[in-house]
Design a protein around this motif. Sequence first.
Motif, mmCIF file in Angstrom:
data_model
loop_
_atom_site.group_PDB
_atom_site.id
_atom_site.type_symbol
_atom_site.label_atom_id
_atom_site.label_comp_id
_atom_site.label_asym_id
_atom_site.label_seq_id
_atom_site.Cartn_x
_atom_site.Cartn_y
_atom_site.Cartn_z
ATOM 1 N N PHE A 53 0.853 -1.188 0.000
ATOM 2 C CA PHE A 53 0.000 0.000 0.000
ATOM 3 C C PHE A 53 0.884 1.232 0.000
ATOM 4 C CE2 PHE A 53 -0.007 -1.960 4.302
ATOM 5 C CZ PHE A 53 0.932 -1.122 4.891
ATOM 6 N N THR A 81 -0.330 -1.636 -6.110
ATOM 7 C CA THR A 81 -0.534 -2.025 -4.719
ATOM 8 C C THR A 81 -1.658 -3.059 -4.674
ATOM 9 O OG1 THR A 81 -2.160 -0.284 -4.300
ATOM 10 C CG2 THR A 81 0.149 0.270 -3.925
ATOM 11 N N THR A 83 -4.199 -2.962 -2.743
ATOM 12 C CA THR A 83 -5.361 -2.326 -2.134
ATOM 13 C C THR A 83 -6.533 -2.270 -3.118
ATOM 14 O OG1 THR A 83 -4.463 -0.198 -2.853
ATOM 15 C CG2 THR A 83 -3.976 -0.896 -0.600
ATOM 16 N N ALA A 88 -8.665 2.463 -0.556
ATOM 17 C CA ALA A 88 -7.247 2.808 -0.397
ATOM 18 C C ALA A 88 -7.107 4.180 0.258
ATOM 19 C CB ALA A 88 -6.552 2.805 -1.755
ATOM 20 N N ASP A 90 -4.226 6.306 0.553
ATOM 21 C CA ASP A 90 -2.852 6.691 0.242
ATOM 22 C C ASP A 90 -2.443 7.928 1.032
ATOM 23 O OD1 ASP A 90 -2.991 4.648 -1.518
ATOM 24 O OD2 ASP A 90 -2.787 5.854 -3.339
ATOM 25 N N HIS A 102 -4.591 -0.573 -8.621
ATOM 26 C CA HIS A 102 -5.035 -1.260 -7.406
ATOM 27 C C HIS A 102 -5.382 -2.699 -7.787
ATOM 28 C CE1 HIS A 102 -5.442 2.477 -5.018
ATOM 29 N NE2 HIS A 102 -5.754 3.006 -6.189
#
Length: 227
Positions: A53, A81, A83, A88, A90, A102
């Motif tokens: 992540f 990532t 996620t 997510a 971030d 993602h």
Amino acid sequence: MPDYLTRIDHSKNQSAERKDRLEMKRRHVRPSEHLIITTDRTSHPTILLVINFLRGGGAERQMSQMARYWSDRGVNVTVATFTNRATADDFYELPSTVRRVHLGVELGMVRLPAAVAALSGLIRKVSPDAILSFSEVCNVVTWIASLGAGKRCCLAIRTNPEETLQILHWSWYIPVFAAYRFCHKLVVQTQATAQWTRKMVRREVVVINNVLRPMPRPVKDRESLIL
């Protein structure tokens, strides 16, 4: 202040700033100098960066900085990532020139096949010239996925592996050591970690320290002071 004292103090400041710049230059590792990208393409090369992540953390900060560094130099960068896009959170922002993917698969031994399949599909789609992954579980997934896609990968150990392996479930031990033993390049941050890794994994590793970011210079000139 007498003029000669002002000149002496200004000279000291310049000397100190030169030393700071030299030290910054020495420690400022340029990622592209260590992660060699070989390609026969006439266009810009492509890099795939993989991490769990982009929440707050040292590894996440380094990866976002590397993504920006390569993107600024014309490299096609994709950051993947595991996620979900909807959930997510971030912490680090990426430039608009960096592609963000993602994969939407929770990392874990039970979900390992799904994670490998998702990343392997992305590798085939992106067809990167270089693949770089951070952290133990991500490294395992990236190594297996890159094998399935016929690509080589570079794995980075971002923590003290001796301590991290004590936290991981024992079922990860063999996959982690296999990934570190047979990946194309293995990167660590310190000489101490390199020594332990060479002994346990029985292979050569590359030591790359964290990148130091240049601090912004003050807008106004410094006032000359003698204490």
